[in-house]
Write a protein that holds these residues in place. Structure first.
Motif, PDB file in Angstrom:
ATOM      1  N   LEU A  99       0.840  -1.194   0.000  1.00 35.03           N
ATOM      2  CA  LEU A  99       0.000   0.000   0.000  1.00 35.03           C
ATOM      3  C   LEU A  99       0.877   1.246   0.000  1.00 35.03           C
ATOM      4  O   LEU A  99       2.023   1.221   0.454  1.00 35.03           O
ATOM      5  CB  LEU A  99      -0.975   0.006   1.177  1.00 35.03           C
ATOM      6  N   PHE A 100       0.308   2.316  -0.522  1.00 38.26           N
ATOM      7  CA  PHE A 100       1.011   3.591  -0.610  1.00 38.26           C
ATOM      8  C   PHE A 100       0.737   4.422   0.632  1.00 38.26           C
ATOM      9  O   PHE A 100      -0.413   4.564   1.050  1.00 38.26           O
ATOM     10  CB  PHE A 100       0.559   4.373  -1.847  1.00 38.26           C
ATOM     11  N   ILE A 101       1.806   4.986   1.218  1.00 39.31           N
ATOM     12  CA  ILE A 101       1.616   5.900   2.337  1.00 39.31           C
ATOM     13  C   ILE A 101       2.072   7.316   1.987  1.00 39.31           C
ATOM     14  O   ILE A 101       1.823   8.251   2.750  1.00 39.31           O
ATOM     15  CB  ILE A 101       2.330   5.407   3.616  1.00 39.31           C
ATOM     16  N   ARG A 286       1.181  -4.950  15.818  1.00 42.10           N
ATOM     17  CA  ARG A 286       2.557  -4.797  15.342  1.00 42.10           C
ATOM     18  C   ARG A 286       2.596  -3.973  14.067  1.00 42.10           C
ATOM     19  O   ARG A 286       3.496  -3.155  13.849  1.00 42.10           O
ATOM     20  CB  ARG A 286       3.179  -6.169  15.110  1.00 42.10           C
ATOM     21  N   PHE A 287       1.619  -4.203  13.192  1.00 42.56           N
ATOM     22  CA  PHE A 287       1.518  -3.470  11.937  1.00 42.56           C
ATOM     23  C   PHE A 287       1.463  -1.963  12.213  1.00 42.56           C
ATOM     24  O   PHE A 287       2.257  -1.180  11.672  1.00 42.56           O
ATOM     25  CB  PHE A 287       0.252  -3.932  11.211  1.00 42.56           C
ATOM     26  N   LEU A 288       0.567  -1.568  13.078  1.00 41.55           N
ATOM     27  CA  LEU A 288       0.366  -0.144  13.352  1.00 41.55           C
ATOM     28  C   LEU A 288       1.559   0.465  14.082  1.00 41.55           C
ATOM     29  O   LEU A 288       1.943   1.616  13.812  1.00 41.55           O
ATOM     30  CB  LEU A 288      -0.923   0.047  14.145  1.00 41.55           C
ATOM     31  N   LYS A 289       2.186  -0.301  14.979  1.00 40.38           N
ATOM     32  CA  LYS A 289       3.373   0.204  15.673  1.00 40.38           C
ATOM     33  C   LYS A 289       4.516   0.423  14.694  1.00 40.38           C
ATOM     34  O   LYS A 289       5.260   1.409  14.788  1.00 40.38           O
ATOM     35  CB  LYS A 289       3.802  -0.777  16.770  1.00 40.38           C
ATOM     36  N   GLN A 293       6.821   3.686  13.534  1.00 39.57           N
ATOM     37  CA  GLN A 293       8.283   3.691  13.577  1.00 39.57           C
ATOM     38  C   GLN A 293       8.887   4.180  12.263  1.00 39.57           C
ATOM     39  O   GLN A 293       9.971   4.772  12.261  1.00 39.57           O
ATOM     40  CB  GLN A 293       8.802   2.288  13.910  1.00 39.57           C
ATOM     41  N   ILE A 294       8.203   3.940  11.146  1.00 37.82           N
ATOM     42  CA  ILE A 294       8.735   4.413   9.865  1.00 37.82           C
ATOM     43  C   ILE A 294       8.149   5.776   9.492  1.00 37.82           C
ATOM     44  O   ILE A 294       8.235   6.205   8.337  1.00 37.82           O
ATOM     45  CB  ILE A 294       8.520   3.399   8.731  1.00 37.82           C
ATOM     46  N   HIS A 295       7.547   6.441  10.494  1.00 41.85           N
ATOM     47  CA  HIS A 295       7.048   7.806  10.320  1.00 41.85           C
ATOM     48  C   HIS A 295       5.958   7.896   9.257  1.00 41.85           C
ATOM     49  O   HIS A 295       5.924   8.855   8.471  1.00 41.85           O
ATOM     50  CB  HIS A 295       8.186   8.770   9.979  1.00 41.85           C
ATOM     51  N   CYS A 296       5.091   6.909   9.238  1.00 40.90           N
ATOM     52  CA  CYS A 296       3.915   6.996   8.378  1.00 40.90           C
ATOM     53  C   CYS A 296       3.111   8.222   8.795  1.00 40.90           C
ATOM     54  O   CYS A 296       2.880   8.437   9.994  1.00 40.90           O
ATOM     55  CB  CYS A 296       3.066   5.739   8.526  1.00 40.90           C
ATOM     56  N   PRO A 297       2.688   9.073   7.860  1.00 43.18           N
ATOM     57  CA  PRO A 297       1.898  10.246   8.235  1.00 43.18           C
ATOM     58  C   PRO A 297       0.712   9.844   9.115  1.00 43.18           C
ATOM     59  O   PRO A 297       0.025   8.856   8.806  1.00 43.18           O
ATOM     60  CB  PRO A 297       1.438  10.809   6.890  1.00 43.18           C
ATOM     61  N   PRO A 298       0.469  10.551  10.222  1.00 41.55           N
ATOM     62  CA  PRO A 298      -0.586  10.152  11.166  1.00 41.55           C
ATOM     63  C   PRO A 298      -1.951   9.958  10.520  1.00 41.55           C
ATOM     64  O   PRO A 298      -2.675   9.027  10.875  1.00 41.55           O
ATOM     65  CB  PRO A 298      -0.593  11.306  12.172  1.00 41.55           C
ATOM     66  N   ASN A 299      -2.313  10.823   9.581  1.00 39.87           N
ATOM     67  CA  ASN A 299      -3.627  10.668   8.939  1.00 39.87           C
ATOM     68  C   ASN A 299      -3.701   9.388   8.114  1.00 39.87           C
ATOM     69  O   ASN A 299      -4.753   8.739   8.037  1.00 39.87           O
ATOM     70  CB  ASN A 299      -3.938  11.882   8.061  1.00 39.87           C
ATOM     71  N   VAL A 300      -2.559   9.000   7.514  1.00 42.65           N
ATOM     72  CA  VAL A 300      -2.520   7.768   6.729  1.00 42.65           C
ATOM     73  C   VAL A 300      -2.600   6.554   7.655  1.00 42.65           C
ATOM     74  O   VAL A 300      -3.341   5.601   7.386  1.00 42.65           O
ATOM     75  CB  VAL A 300      -1.252   7.713   5.861  1.00 42.65           C
ATOM     76  N   ALA A 301      -1.847   6.578   8.758  1.00 40.76           N
ATOM     77  CA  ALA A 301      -1.872   5.470   9.719  1.00 40.76           C
ATOM     78  C   ALA A 301      -3.273   5.291  10.296  1.00 40.76           C
ATOM     79  O   ALA A 301      -3.741   4.154  10.472  1.00 40.76           O
ATOM     80  CB  ALA A 301      -0.864   5.722  10.828  1.00 40.76           C
ATOM     81  N   LYS A 302      -3.949   6.391  10.591  1.00 45.30           N
ATOM     82  CA  LYS A 302      -5.311   6.318  11.124  1.00 45.30           C
ATOM     83  C   LYS A 302      -6.249   5.697  10.103  1.00 45.30           C
ATOM     84  O   LYS A 302      -7.094   4.856  10.428  1.00 45.30           O
ATOM     85  CB  LYS A 302      -5.790   7.718  11.509  1.00 45.30           C
ATOM     86  N   TRP A 303      -6.071   6.096   8.854  1.00 50.58           N
ATOM     87  CA  TRP A 303      -6.904   5.529   7.785  1.00 50.58           C
ATOM     88  C   TRP A 303      -6.653   4.029   7.629  1.00 50.58           C
ATOM     89  O   TRP A 303      -7.591   3.243   7.487  1.00 50.58           O
ATOM     90  CB  TRP A 303      -6.609   6.262   6.480  1.00 50.58           C
TER      91      TRP A 303
END
Length: 317
Positions: A99-101, A286-289, A293-303
């Motif tokens: 997936l694209f982040i 673990r996926f979300l953590k 750790q790789i600085h996924c943009p917060p809005n993308v991680a929430k999505w």
């Protein structure tokens, strides 16, 4: 182009296509083809409808009738079919468990690739037991073995003859790379030329794959690598921001740190993550953590968290 079936690939395909539509930048509206190539695993009506709502062209054809448990055959036959029927100058092939982040940047080249993560069934050269197998693959591709350029694997940094990750490819369609991959692979299939005949088990994104899949594991990438070198010298290796093997970095924070010296990677640059089995409910924390750790943009991680909880993940393990 991606492959989709009536199993975990359905949810994976939705997550990937939605991520491209939402976070793909200049490529957010690009044409996407989702190909369902095995009659025994048809895409479900719900997933097909959801993909079509995203503007994805869903194609269902009996392209893979081998009956083999080696699922990567899907990608080979679907890629060759797409290369013949698409009209765009380039075709991109992605594994569905990616997936694209962040927005990608794609560059014109004969082929754009990523190295394999670990040596696995690749060869390190003339003294390697796998060199004979790769020599046969290159013979079928019509090239000498030494035409494969040398590179280093993504994670363990082992020097190998080029073996490219099958889950990320940007190819100039006119070169016929995907048709040649199909030709090479099915000649190996006819000859029963397996990279590891004695292998018994592989853990893939859809769970445990048995001995049949394990014995063929890596063969699709070998065929692809030989086909690329047979068709072009214009090979672009994308950087570590693409096709990030997220499962490797999810084991523990200490594991992440221990890999950093051998895996130069700026977390702020991450574009395309390859999460493998991590979307399954038992691995999702673990996926979300690891995304954090790789600085996924917060809005993308929430999505991602929200969509993972809404989709069905029939994944073993």
């Amino acid at each position: 182009m991606i492959c989709v079936e009536g199993n975990a690939l359905g949810s994976q395909s939705l997550l990937l296509c939605e991520s491209l539509r939402q976070f793909g930048g200049a490529y957010a509206d690009c044409e996407i083809w989702a190909i369902s190539p095995r009659p025994e695993h048809p895409v479900t009506p719900a997933v097909e409808h959801a993909l079509q709502t995203l503007g994805v062209r869903v194609v269902t054809l009996p392209l893979n009738t081998t009956g083999s448990a080696y699922g990567s055959i899907n990608r080979i036959v679907a890629g060759a079919w797409a290369e013949r029927h698409m009209t765009t100058p380039y075709v991109g092939i992605l594994d569905t468990d990616t997936l694209f982040i962040r927005p990608p940047t794609f560059v014109e080249a004969g082929a754009g690739v990523r190295p394999v993560d670990h040596k696995g069934t690749a060869t390190a050269g003339v003294d390697d037991p796998k060199d004979v197998y790769w020599g046969e693959i290159c013979d079928l591709g019509g090239i000498p073995l030494d035409r494969l350029p040398l590179l280093r694997t993504t994670c363990c940094k082992t020097a190998i003859r080029a073996s490219y990750n099958g889950g990320f490819l940007i190819a100039r369609r006119s070169l016929g790379i995907l048709a040649h991959t199909d030709k090479i692979f099915f000649e190996t299939y006819r000859r029963d030329l397996r990279p590891t005949p004695s292998a018994t088990q592989i853990f893939a994104s859809c769970g445990q794959a048995g001995p049949e899949a394990a014995s063929w594991w890596g063969s699709s990438q070998a065929a692809l690598s030989a086909a690329i070198s047979a068709k072009t010298d214009d090979i672009l290796i994308y950087d570590n921001a693409y096709n990030i093997p997220l499962h490797i970095f999810s084991e523990t924070r200490q594991r992440l740190f221990s890999l950093r010296p051998s895996f130069p990677f700026d977390p702020g640059d991450a574009v395309l993550v390859h999460y493998h089995y991590l979307a399954a409910q038992k691995h999702r924390t673990r996926f979300l953590k690891t995304l954090k750790q790789i600085h996924c943009p917060p809005n993308v991680a929430k999505w991602i968290s929200q969509r993972c909880s809404e989709l069905d993940w029939p994944i073993a393990g």
